[in-house]
Design an enzyme around this catalytic site. Sequence first.
Site, PDB file in Angstrom:
ATOM      1  N   GLY A 112       0.813  -1.215   0.000  1.00  0.00           N
ATOM      2  CA  GLY A 112       0.000   0.000   0.000  1.00  0.00           C
ATOM      3  C   GLY A 112       0.844   1.262   0.000  1.00  0.00           C
ATOM      4  O   GLY A 112       0.525   2.243  -0.690  1.00  0.00           O
ATOM      5  N   GLN A 166      -7.672   0.288   3.627  1.00  0.00           N
ATOM      6  CA  GLN A 166      -8.526  -0.277   4.682  1.00  0.00           C
ATOM      7  C   GLN A 166      -9.899  -0.710   4.167  1.00  0.00           C
ATOM      8  O   GLN A 166     -10.624  -1.392   4.902  1.00  0.00           O
ATOM      9  CB  GLN A 166      -8.709   0.739   5.823  1.00  0.00           C
ATOM     10  CG  GLN A 166      -7.443   0.983   6.624  1.00  0.00           C
ATOM     11  CD  GLN A 166      -7.002  -0.232   7.450  1.00  0.00           C
ATOM     12  OE1 GLN A 166      -7.778  -1.147   7.729  1.00  0.00           O
ATOM     13  NE2 GLN A 166      -5.743  -0.246   7.844  1.00  0.00           N
ATOM     14  N   SER A 173      -3.785  -2.972  -0.536  1.00  0.00           N
ATOM     15  CA  SER A 173      -2.655  -3.729   0.010  1.00  0.00           C
ATOM     16  C   SER A 173      -3.075  -5.151   0.349  1.00  0.00           C
ATOM     17  O   SER A 173      -4.135  -5.364   0.961  1.00  0.00           O
ATOM     18  CB  SER A 173      -2.168  -3.011   1.268  1.00  0.00           C
ATOM     19  OG  SER A 173      -1.221  -3.800   1.944  1.00  0.00           O
ATOM     20  N   HIS A 216      -1.939  -7.450   2.529  1.00  0.00           N
ATOM     21  CA  HIS A 216      -1.995  -7.993   3.891  1.00  0.00           C
ATOM     22  C   HIS A 216      -3.142  -7.462   4.743  1.00  0.00           C
ATOM     23  O   HIS A 216      -3.334  -7.892   5.865  1.00  0.00           O
ATOM     24  CB  HIS A 216      -0.643  -7.815   4.606  1.00  0.00           C
ATOM     25  CG  HIS A 216      -0.320  -6.429   5.047  1.00  0.00           C
ATOM     26  ND1 HIS A 216      -0.400  -6.040   6.361  1.00  0.00           N
ATOM     27  CD2 HIS A 216       0.102  -5.341   4.368  1.00  0.00           C
ATOM     28  CE1 HIS A 216      -0.018  -4.774   6.470  1.00  0.00           C
ATOM     29  NE2 HIS A 216       0.295  -4.327   5.271  1.00  0.00           N
ATOM     30  N   THR A 236      11.419  -7.851 -11.667  1.00  0.00           N
ATOM     31  CA  THR A 236      10.765  -9.157 -11.819  1.00  0.00           C
ATOM     32  C   THR A 236       9.617  -9.264 -10.822  1.00  0.00           C
ATOM     33  O   THR A 236       9.757  -8.924  -9.648  1.00  0.00           O
ATOM     34  CB  THR A 236      11.795 -10.291 -11.585  1.00  0.00           C
ATOM     35  OG1 THR A 236      12.836 -10.124 -12.543  1.00  0.00           O
ATOM     36  CG2 THR A 236      11.159 -11.663 -11.735  1.00  0.00           C
ATOM     37  N   CYS A 293       5.000   5.881  18.950  1.00  0.00           N
ATOM     38  CA  CYS A 293       6.251   6.146  19.649  1.00  0.00           C
ATOM     39  C   CYS A 293       7.189   6.896  18.709  1.00  0.00           C
ATOM     40  O   CYS A 293       7.610   6.366  17.692  1.00  0.00           O
ATOM     41  CB  CYS A 293       6.876   4.844  20.091  1.00  0.00           C
ATOM     42  SG  CYS A 293       8.203   5.097  21.248  1.00  0.00           S
TER      43      CYS A 293
END
Length: 394
Positions: A71, A179, A199, A201, A237, A325
């Site tokens: 993404g 999302q 994306s 995953h 590739t 963080c």
Amino acid sequence: MKKIYLDYAATTPCHPEVIEEMLPFFNQIYGNPSSVYQLAQKAKGAIEEAREKVARLLNAEPEEIIFTGGGTEADNMAIKGVAFANKKRGNHIITSRIEHHAVINTCKWLEKQGLKVTYISVDKFGVIDLDELRKSLTDKTILISIMHANNEVGTIEPIQEIAKIARERGIYFHTDAVQTAGKVPIDVKESGIDMLSLSGHKLYGPKGIGALYVRKGVKISPLIHGGHHERNRRAGTENVPGIVGLGKACEIASKEMANEEKRLRELRDKLYKGLNERIDDIILNGHPHRRLPGILNICVKYVEGESMLINLDLEGICVSSGSACTSGSLEPSHVLLAMGVPAEVAHGSLRFSLGRNTTQKDIDRVISVLPSIVEKLRAISPFGKEAKSKEYRG
Ligand code: PLP
């Protein structure tokens, strides 16, 4: 202890059928898709089949799909690609203050290269201010990039209206649908979208593979130069197993989306109801209705999101907190701040994101575990109940 995974917006496990579909492409059909013999042409054929499946999920044409390394790369390709290819037309980009960092940091980098970027505000639900968007347009605007749904709070943006505004002015419209792809229906033609990122995953496919839909006729420059892969738009590739996996994931999502959408919405609403009944002073973040079915984002006042997250982890429950963080200190979520949530309240955010393995039992467990964690943390909280944030009601 059974693990309860409620962080599907961060990533999803690969669907077993996706893995099965990918396996032969590691050591059986391993030919380079650019080679001419049959072993290679089978791999090439599998790529084209996957391209059709991705296109079908979006109602696009297969040749409008470019495979990318995820993404983030798709977002970079859309935004930088338009900026580089349309320099003569203008140098102004419009985006929003709640985009994923894949978009925000790409825009910030372009600003350093001399482009102008406007970051549009959102209301308290995280919905884009369309008037501000209209007022920000200039004759130098070449691109509007607004996400389909926000990854932290799940608010779904009025992309059809945004696309209309862009189309009327001859400006390209890109949407980050990382999302939403496979979660809610998307029709790029009907919605008037020029470019769309997704994306693997996030929809039960593998990590490190994604796609950018680019409507025929949209001018973009490639970011990666080399061979003639992907019609000269993305050299290198091809990641054949990844592409095959993404195709399969899109095919499964097309079939399961409607049922899953309803199931997740019900579970998510039960989770919120259960928590709201048992914990005082919690706030729902995001739009009450126009929201992704699997996302529940709340702020629990007078407690740190990170502390709740760690305590939930000790109970085997995986969730996210909005704070990031940065150089060793916790920064409140830029999305919640843009929605007007005070920093001290934003620090208490938790995101639950539900997915295909989430059950009623999982939800019941969270409802039974979180209230006592909050009670324990509030007893030792540095933010007293007298804090100013008490007035904030969302
Ligand atoms: N855009 C949004 C809205 C996301 O939620 C994410 C991932 O969290 C990305 C982009 C980046 O996608 P990827 O992890 O495939 O690079």
